[in-house]
Design a protein around this motif. Structure first.
Motif, PDB file in Angstrom:
ATOM      1  N   TYR A   1     -62.535 -52.309  16.656  1.00 43.51           N
ATOM      2  CA  TYR A   1     -62.248 -51.295  15.630  1.00 43.51           C
ATOM      3  C   TYR A   1     -63.418 -50.327  15.529  1.00 43.51           C
ATOM      4  O   TYR A   1     -64.201 -50.382  14.595  1.00 43.51           O
ATOM      5  CB  TYR A   1     -61.949 -51.983  14.290  1.00 43.51           C
ATOM      6  CG  TYR A   1     -60.672 -52.778  14.358  1.00 43.51           C
ATOM      7  CD1 TYR A   1     -59.448 -52.204  14.030  1.00 43.51           C
ATOM      8  CD2 TYR A   1     -60.681 -54.094  14.805  1.00 43.51           C
ATOM      9  CE1 TYR A   1     -58.264 -52.920  14.144  1.00 43.51           C
ATOM     10  CE2 TYR A   1     -59.504 -54.825  14.928  1.00 43.51           C
ATOM     11  CZ  TYR A   1     -58.307 -54.223  14.598  1.00 43.51           C
ATOM     12  OH  TYR A   1     -57.143 -54.935  14.726  1.00 43.51           O
ATOM     13  N   TRP A   2     -63.519 -49.456  16.538  1.00 43.80           N
ATOM     14  CA  TRP A   2     -64.675 -48.569  16.621  1.00 43.80           C
ATOM     15  C   TRP A   2     -64.660 -47.509  15.523  1.00 43.80           C
ATOM     16  O   TRP A   2     -65.708 -47.086  15.061  1.00 43.80           O
ATOM     17  CB  TRP A   2     -64.759 -47.921  18.025  1.00 43.80           C
ATOM     18  CG  TRP A   2     -65.190 -48.909  19.059  1.00 43.80           C
ATOM     19  CD1 TRP A   2     -65.041 -50.276  19.027  1.00 43.80           C
ATOM     20  CD2 TRP A   2     -65.880 -48.636  20.299  1.00 43.80           C
ATOM     21  NE1 TRP A   2     -65.584 -50.853  20.156  1.00 43.80           N
ATOM     22  CE2 TRP A   2     -66.093 -49.876  20.951  1.00 43.80           C
ATOM     23  CE3 TRP A   2     -66.323 -47.470  20.909  1.00 43.80           C
ATOM     24  CZ2 TRP A   2     -66.734 -49.972  22.195  1.00 43.80           C
ATOM     25  CZ3 TRP A   2     -66.955 -47.557  22.153  1.00 43.80           C
ATOM     26  CH2 TRP A   2     -67.161 -48.805  22.782  1.00 43.80           C
ATOM     27  N   GLU A   3     -63.459 -47.109  15.140  1.00 45.33           N
ATOM     28  CA  GLU A   3     -63.359 -46.101  14.087  1.00 45.33           C
ATOM     29  C   GLU A   3     -63.941 -46.656  12.790  1.00 45.33           C
ATOM     30  O   GLU A   3     -64.759 -46.009  12.135  1.00 45.33           O
ATOM     31  CB  GLU A   3     -61.882 -45.754  13.902  1.00 45.33           C
ATOM     32  CG  GLU A   3     -61.618 -44.458  13.210  1.00 45.33           C
ATOM     33  CD  GLU A   3     -60.121 -44.307  12.943  1.00 45.33           C
ATOM     34  OE1 GLU A   3     -59.314 -44.610  13.860  1.00 45.33           O
ATOM     35  OE2 GLU A   3     -59.773 -43.922  11.810  1.00 45.33           O
ATOM     36  N   GLU A   4     -63.556 -47.875  12.432  1.00 52.63           N
ATOM     37  CA  GLU A   4     -64.059 -48.514  11.217  1.00 52.63           C
ATOM     38  C   GLU A   4     -65.556 -48.786  11.344  1.00 52.63           C
ATOM     39  O   GLU A   4     -66.306 -48.695  10.379  1.00 52.63           O
ATOM     40  CB  GLU A   4     -63.296 -49.818  10.950  1.00 52.63           C
ATOM     41  CG  GLU A   4     -61.855 -49.612  10.473  1.00 52.63           C
ATOM     42  CD  GLU A   4     -60.899 -49.106  11.556  1.00 52.63           C
ATOM     43  OE1 GLU A   4     -61.244 -49.195  12.764  1.00 52.63           O
ATOM     44  OE2 GLU A   4     -59.814 -48.609  11.212  1.00 52.63           O
TER      45      GLU A   4
END
Lengths: 238, 464, 235
Positions: free
Chosen positions: A51-54
């Motif tokens: 979950y790179w966005e988070e």
């Protein structure tokens, strides 16, 4: 030197002694400590889980808060590697890429900072015990930290370091891996505990509390007397 | 969970509980590490050798079209027939076509990992041919009707006793606990097969563009015999195996030997540049090279992970992988096991079906550190995780990480969370170990850490 | 219906490759962000001898290294002072192992030596029956080079009597001349180029020790499929 100390979330919550020891050691060496208390986590759990966005949501805050600092010290090889090596990957192609690189250049893991940056190896510590040292993989392979903690330990009075077999093997923690694949994580940890027990040491010392959390959890379940302790605590023991 | 993922979990649970199996693999691989370290230390500069190897492979893979054209042209110039297969079905069809055209029946095979990838043996047997594996380890697993356990050491999971029982049952030989006698049994049985075989099938470790040759690395001499005696030699190779120049092998052959098995050089490193040439004493009448894509171009299209095509299949990353050491090769359910398998299988066979392999890693990086061609293996596992989640987040994980991100960005909330956690952990023993235990994945084998009576930030507050 | 499906697949694959390569990949060792330096294949190649295991510069050092490597590989290496000594040594081995028949090929070194054995000889030069070769106790061949760095024997289908002679009989005896001892692998590949290019033999093989396997419990067994013994007689 004004040193900004990044205290990772799990050290803050579960292993504060490691952080306290680091503060005391660095202050004793004459440095000023800046603790950015609005920071909690580097974003590694989300990053490692895909979950790179988070992860970026958390990491941007770290980037911004640490922008104006002189040098950043982290009492964890794993979180150190996250900021030093993985932030540039995490922010590659974004507006924050440059900031991530700038931060990366001034981040140090605690033992590396003492030995490489400050050139200190003897902290006047005393710890009359037989210990073995566990290299956290991120510190060892991402940051190339192997000799630094050993140099520091070699100057601790009364301390006897016994290297364990397969010393560079992973303990099996691996962040969310330990919960996603607990059977493999546990098997790896059993091997690690076995190697450590074979040395006859009283303590497993490491510069990574996350590995120690996993190792101690296994040892406690098995009722083994071997204890785990963070390197900073050993170095602060007088 | 996909069928492959749930099977993997099932296998991992069973195999990590099998202490005998774990000890067997660990012992075998410890021996490997000792001899490998010795051979690595003989290099004047192993790290520079790795860098050179990575650069040569980078050049090869990043100009693959030109190298393949040159490779094929040079092979064809010496009478070799080159075939191009986009997928497994085409490759099987080409190979079966060649055999049928020769009206051949018996086939001897030396180790072909791409053959495992396209399930060649099953196809050949179904087409009515008699196929025998000649590599000792491959022969053993063929008799057991199982896939190779490790792509360099196929029968590493078996003890001499198990092999002796297998030979007694399948070949009617007397039982023995001598590895030498067992090897001689296989030697005797397979000798006849080489001489009688109509077709020899091999793989290829490298293809040399400059000269139009394939290079095969082996210890036993089985590939030498496979490519010497039958009238037809068919080599199946992945398109990524080409190297630009002949002299590149001066680097790759010793590196493959050292990384793969801790040898200075593997027993036989052999280049084949065509069928029997005028004036030569022996060799096949016909030589066919089948070039296989089978989704390698998919991996090529991902510049971030393209270097996974540098792989020389030495198996070093398996040998040092703590996951592999605890679950073994069959648990993966994939042709290519271990870290390299976890990286390439999602590309070759579908990200969503095989993403679990990229999650089944502690990201310790031992693989990346050892890889002789410097593939950034554990970073690729992270990238595959990212790609898989970006395509299809897990329904409960996405809000969890969003919530955590919010919590982490609000230190006050984080502090409050710690305080609540301290209260919670007083009552936690009530659910610990029950079905309601929220941390059961951890606590099944480990004690949970406790939130400290005074957190670091609380301590910091007190000294101001 | 495509006229030539085979040609079509070739174009399909090359097309997919070209499309994939339209996006460049970072060069190895470069961290993202660093300006990519062009990889020069020639540059990498020129340094290879400096990375590989060290070999001394004198003949004596090469000889010593070859000897050490051969011993480690469990190959027999014997240095002889004259063709007569070589023949005597070969006769000694033949007697010790009670050879009844040998396989060989025509060559300046092998001809004299094999004639002196007074045994039935199968020569591969004009073709042979593999079943016949299977009954031979030894395969005696010449070679292209010996490589000190690795303890390897370099043979080709032209220099060593074809493909099977060096692997089918249980004992492979290599006859070599001192000047064939090369320092390292790069020298061996250079030799292949100068000696054969572009008409390379269909088989080129680096033989490093007798046939071996570790497939059963990683325990070394010699003679898995190829020769159980490898003897190198150097004159």
């Amino acid at each position: 030197m004004k040193i900004t100390l990044f205290i990772p979330c799990f050290i803050d919550a579960c292993f504060p002694k490691a952080g306290v020891s680091a503060v005391e050691i660095l202050e004793r060496l004459g440095h000023t400590i800046d603790y950015p208390k609005e920071l909690t986590c580097c974003g590694q759990p989300a990053f490692n889980s895909g979950y790179w966005e988070e992860s970026r949501t958390t990491a941007i805050k770290v980037l911004e808060r640490l922008k104006a600092t002189e040098v950043v010290v982290i009492v964890s090889g794993s979180c150190g590697a996250m900021i030093k090596n993985f932030y540039p990957e995490l922010f590659a192609g974004t507006e924050h890429e440059e900031a991530a690189r700038t931060l990366s250049a001034k981040v140090y893991e605690f033992s590396d900072f003492l030995v490489t940056k400050l050139g200190v190896t003897d902290l006047g510590a005393q710890f009359p015990h037989k210990v073995t040292f566990h290299d956290g993989c991120h510190g060892l392979r991402e940051l190339g930290i192997k000799q630094q903690p050993r140099k520091l330990l070699s100057h601790v009075r009364g301390l006897e370091l016994v290297e364990m077999g397969e010393v560079e093997s992973c303990c099996g923690f691996g962040g969310t891996f330990s919960a996603k694949f607990p059977m493999i994580s546990t098997a790896m940890g059993e091997n690690k505990c076995g190697s450590a027990l074979e040395t006859g040491a009283e303590y497993i010392v490491s510069n990574d509390s996350s590995c120690l959390m996993h190792i101690q959890g296994l040892l406690d379940r098995e009722g083994k007397p071997l204890r785990t302790i963070h390197l900073a605590e050993v170095l602060n023991h007088r | 969970m996909t069928p492959a993922a749930s099977q993997f979990k099932k296998n991992a649970i069973a195999l990590t509980a099998d202490l005998r199996h774990r000890a067997l693999i660990r012992t075998a691989l410890k021996k490997y590490e000792v001899v490998r370290d010795d051979k690595v230390s003989r290099f004047q500069n192993w790290q520079s050798a790795r860098q050179s190897a990575a650069e040569i492979k980078w050049d090869a893979v990043n100009h693959l079209d030109a190298h393949l054209i040159e490779f094929a042209r040079n092979l064809e110039a010496r009478g070799t027939q080159v075939h191009w297969a986009s997928n497994a079905a085409q490759a099987r069809e080409i190979i079966i076509g060649i055999i049928q055209e020769r009206k051949a029946h018996s086939i001897i095979k030396s180790k072909v990992m791409t053959g495992e990838e396209i399930h060649l043996n099953e196809a050949l047997e179904k087409a009515g041919f008699d196929v025998v594996e000649s590599d000792l380890g491959e022969y053993i697993v063929q008799l057991r009707h199982e896939p190779p356990y490790h792509f360099v050491f196929p029968a590493m999971h078996l003890t001499r006793g198990e092999i002796s029982d297998l030979f007694s049952k399948e070949l009617g030989t007397a039982s023995t606990d001598s590895p030498e006698e067992l090897t001689m049994i296989a030697r005797r049985v397979l000798r006849d097969k080489y001489i009688a075989a109509d077709i020899g099938i091999s793989g290829a470790n490298f293809g040399i563009a400059e000269t139009g040759m394939i290079s095969i690395t082996e210890n036993e001499g089985n590939a030498r015999l496979t490519c010497a005696l039958p009238k037809v030699h068919i080599a199946l190779m992945g398109i990524e195996k080409v190297l630009p120049k002949l002299e590149d092998l001066a680097l790759f052959l010793p590196m493959l030997a050292t990384a793969g098995a801790g040898q200075v050089m593997t027993g036989y490193n052999t280049l084949y540049g065509g069928p029997r040439q005028p004036g030569e004493a022996d060799g096949p009448e016909a030589f066919h090279v089948v070039l296989l894509d089978n989704n390698r171009t998919q991996l090529l299209a991902d510049p971030e992970q393209r270097d996974a095509l540098h792989c020389i299949r030495c198996g070093a990353c398996l040998n040092v992988c703590p996951i592999y050491k605890n679950i073994g090769g069959h648990a993966y359910g994939a042709t290519y096991q271990g870290p390299i398998g976890a990286v390439i299988t999602p590309h070759l066979r579908g990200l969503q079906q095989w993403k679990h392999l990229s999650f089944a890693s502690s990201l310790c990086g031992a693989c990346t550190q050892t890889c002789p061609v410097k593939i950034n293996l554990h970073h690729h596992l992270l990238q595959s995780r990212r790609n898989a989640i970006a395509q299809k987040p897990v329904w409960w994980e996405k809000p969890l990480f969003q919530g955590l991100a919010f919590l982490f960005n609000h230190a006050g909330l984080f502090s409050l969370g710690m305080k609540l956690g301290r209260i919670g952990q007083v009552f936690y023993p009530l659910v610990k170990g029950t079905r309601l235990d929220p941390a059961s994945a951890w606590t099944k084998s480990r004690e949970l850490p406790k939130i400290a009576p005074q957190t670091f930030r609380e301590w910091w507050q007190t000294r101001k | 219906m495509v006229a030539n499906p085979k040609m079509n697949e070739r174009e399909n694959i090359l097309g997919r490759i070209r499309e994939a390569l339209s996006v460049p990949a970072p060069v190895p060792g470069a961290h993202s962000g660093e300006p990519p330096h062009a990889v020069s294949e020639c540059e990498a190649a020129t340094h290879i001898p400096e990375w590989l295991p060290r070999v001394g510069s004198t003949f004596e050092e090469r000889l010593a290294l070859f000897r050490t490597n051969a011993a480690e590989l469990k190959a027999d290496f014997v240095l002889l002072d004259s063709p007569e000594e070589l023949i005597a040594k070969l006769r000694e081995i033949a007697a010790a192992e009670s050879w009844k028949k040998v396989a060989t090929h025509s060559n300046a070194l092998t001809d004299g030596a094999c004639d002196a054995l007074d045994l039935p000889v199968l020569r591969t030069d004009n073709g042979y029956d593999p079943r016949d070769m299977e009954t031979c106790d030894a395969g005696i061949s010449a070679c292209d080079a010996l490589i000190a760095q690795t303890g390897s024997v370099l043979v080709t289908s032209q220099s060593a009597g074809g493909r099977a002679l060096s692997v089918l009989p249980p004992h492979h005896v290599v006859l070599a001349r001192r000047e064939q001892l090369l320092a390292d692998l790069p020298a061996a590949f250079a030799l292949l180029k100068t000696k054969y290019a572009p008409g390379y033999p269909s088989l080129i093989s680096f033989i490093t020790g007798p046939s071996r396997t570790g497939d059963i419990e990683r325990i070394l067994v010699l003679g898995a499929h190829g020769p159980k013994k490898l003897t190198i007689l150097c004159v």
